[in-house]
Design an enzyme around this catalytic site. Structure first.
Site, PDB file in Angstrom:
ATOM      1  N   LYS A  80       0.833  -1.205   0.000  1.00 51.40           N
ATOM      2  CA  LYS A  80       0.000   0.000   0.000  1.00 51.40           C
ATOM      3  C   LYS A  80       0.868   1.255   0.000  1.00 51.40           C
ATOM      4  O   LYS A  80       1.879   1.318   0.709  1.00 51.40           O
ATOM      5  CB  LYS A  80      -0.922  -0.015   1.223  1.00 51.40           C
ATOM      6  CG  LYS A  80      -1.925   1.129   1.283  1.00 51.40           C
ATOM      7  CD  LYS A  80      -2.800   0.995   2.518  1.00 51.40           C
ATOM      8  CE  LYS A  80      -3.842   2.097   2.619  1.00 51.40           C
ATOM      9  NZ  LYS A  80      -4.696   1.947   3.816  1.00 51.40           N
ATOM     10  N   SER A 156      -9.415   1.997   3.280  1.00 54.84           N
ATOM     11  CA  SER A 156      -8.526   2.705   2.385  1.00 54.84           C
ATOM     12  C   SER A 156      -7.510   1.806   1.681  1.00 54.84           C
ATOM     13  O   SER A 156      -6.748   2.291   0.844  1.00 54.84           O
ATOM     14  CB  SER A 156      -7.771   3.782   3.184  1.00 54.84           C
ATOM     15  OG  SER A 156      -6.932   3.205   4.186  1.00 54.84           O
ATOM     16  N   SER A 180      -9.800  -0.132   7.370  1.00 54.93           N
ATOM     17  CA  SER A 180      -9.231  -0.004   6.028  1.00 54.93           C
ATOM     18  C   SER A 180      -8.700  -1.288   5.417  1.00 54.93           C
ATOM     19  O   SER A 180      -8.462  -1.345   4.208  1.00 54.93           O
ATOM     20  CB  SER A 180      -8.121   1.044   6.028  1.00 54.93           C
ATOM     21  OG  SER A 180      -8.655   2.326   6.249  1.00 54.93           O
TER      22      SER A 180
END
Length: 469
Positions: A80, A156, A180
């Protein structure tokens, strides 16, 4: 995509060990999947094919010599874009971050992946600074859902979930400050665990403080346990890092749930679900009961802590945005800008009151787990909605927390919480089951997730193959 992209990391490693699968072939298959499918879903913000293939060749040589670096050698993996990865910019979806280098550091989890020989493919998408429950950013645009690219992948860590779901590498590492990891796992039909806070060290520290965790994103529980083994462990750069676990999360993974005391709360006593979500999660609780768990319908006994969570979250937003110049303000996600403004208006007393609510929640859950080994709930009350929105059109909410009521409470309490796929709606969209345990019971959470996975086949269902153009 070809069959290699549907293999789990565990299956790839078994093939490498036996000599009938190649890290180079697996990496090339993942890169081909990215080239084919990513134009539709926008999961990656950076792909480094040359370095990935070079690393795969080195891994293949080690396997041929029977000297792998570690248990993840040769596994195609993505990171990420909130986590540092050496030589790659970490832009966090924001124009506030200068892309100019150098970028000399790895985050602890990335360093451990590199040490085990994992093949790092690139960086996956995030909303700006990971601030909300969907994945779109001013800098990199919106990430679509593998099951329907017109819908959100969640956030996210939406880029990592979409990548794993579509075979763009079986492993991804994401973060979770209020859901997330679990939100996109539920929306994409993938597997994750938000570990006990501090188990996976974070550096640099998150602006959202002790709400934020890092964890694995995979297509199977076994892969999640193996990846968690690799990325856990003490790191002196994280002041709140826990000691390195003594054993492996694979130990006892298949021991089942017989005799466990499981609380099933279909709505926490205050949530309104889509009826198909309720039906799927109720059926999942029955599967656990059939596997030998003592399942009781009961609520954990706390009221919605959204206000306290948002106080802490808004404070983090104010910290991350800081005081940018007038030109920069127009380039920030409007929702993040509003959250930062609210955070800047908070007092120390507001923050401490929210912290008191958090401590009370932790106390309540600690007592609750003296009676119940695990708590199971829906991961989300809904399925994926239109891409480009922060909230679904049919659920008016002031923030993304309005449609994620099952996830953020357990960031406040810092408990381990997994999400596994538990069915599909009539529209063909995945539903997630959340399994929550007391702090430090990560192995037990994974064990229950694995028992459910073994008794069902939801996780084996792949999304439609995406194509370029």
């Amino acid at each position: 995509m070809n069959d290699l992209t549907r293999l789990t990391a565990t299956e790839l490693l078994s093939g490498y060990r036996a000599g009938n699968l190649s890290p180079v072939a697996a990496t090339q298959a993942a890169l081909d999947a990215i080239e084919t499918a990513d134009p539709e879903v926008n999961a990656f913000v950076l792909v480094d094919a040359d370095r990935a293939l070079a690393a795969a060749k080195e891994s293949e040589a080690r396997w041929r010599a029977d000297h792998p670096l570690g248990p993840g050698d040769g596994v195609p993996t993505s990171i990420k874009d909130l986590l540092y990865a050496r030589d790659w910019p970490t832009l966090r979806g924001s124009f506030l971050v200068d892309a100019a280098g150098p970028w000399p550091d790895d985050a602890p989890a990335v360093a451990r992946l590199r040490a085990t020989g994992a093949v790092l493919l690139g960086k996956t998408s995030t909303p700006e600074f990971g601030w909300k429950g969907v994945t779109d950013s001013p800098r990199h645009g919106a990430t679509g859902n593998p099951w329907d690219p017109a819908l959100t992948a969640g956030g996210s860590s939406g880029g990592g979930a979409a990548a794993v779901s579509l075979g763009m590498g079986p492993w991804s590492v994401g973060t979770d400050g209020g859901g997330s990891l679990r939100i996109p796992a539920a929306f994409t039909g993938t597997v994750t665990i938000k570990p006990t806070y501090g188990l996976v060290p974070l550096w640099p520290a998150s602006p959202f403080g002790t709400l934020s965790h890092a964890g694995p994103m995979t297509r199977s529980v076994g892969d999640a346990a193996l990846l968690l083994d690799i990325i856990t462990g003490f790191d002196p750069r994280d002041w709140s890092a826990l000691p390195t676990p003594a054993g492996s999360f694979l130990d006892g993974l298949d021991d089942g749930v017989r005799g466990l005391r499981v609380a099933f709360s279909p709505d926490l006593g205050y949530v309104r679900n889509d009826p198909e979500v309720t039906a799927a999660v109720r059926a999942a609780a029955e599967v656990l009961a059939a596997a030998g768990a003592h399942v009781e319908k009961v609520h954990p006994g706390f009221t919605d802590p959204e206000d306290a969570f948002l106080t802490l979250w808004y404070a983090g937003a104010a910290k991350v945005v800081g005081t940018p110049g007038p030109d920069a303000l127009d380039r920030i996600d409007p929702g993040l800008r509003r959250a930062a403004e609210r955070g800047a208006a908070l007092s120390a007393a507001d923050y401490l009151e929210a912290t008191a609510v958090r401590m009370d929640l932790g106390l309540r859950m600690g007592i609750f787990h003296q009676t119940y080994d695990l708590l199971v709930t829906p991961t989300l009350p809904i399925t994926a909605f239109a891409k480009g929105r922060d909230t679904p059109a049919d659920r008016p909410a002031r923030e993304w927390t309005g449609w994620t009521p099952y996830t953020y409470p357990f960031n406040l309490s810092q408990q381990p919480a997994a999400s596994v796929p538990c069915g599909f709606t009539s529209a063909g969209l995945p539903v997630g089951l959340q399994i929550v345990g007391p702090r430090h019971a990560d192995a037990l959470v994974l064990r229950a997730a694995r028992a459910y996975e073994r008794a069902t086949d939801w996780g084996a269902t792949a999304p439609p193959r995406r194509h370029d153009g």
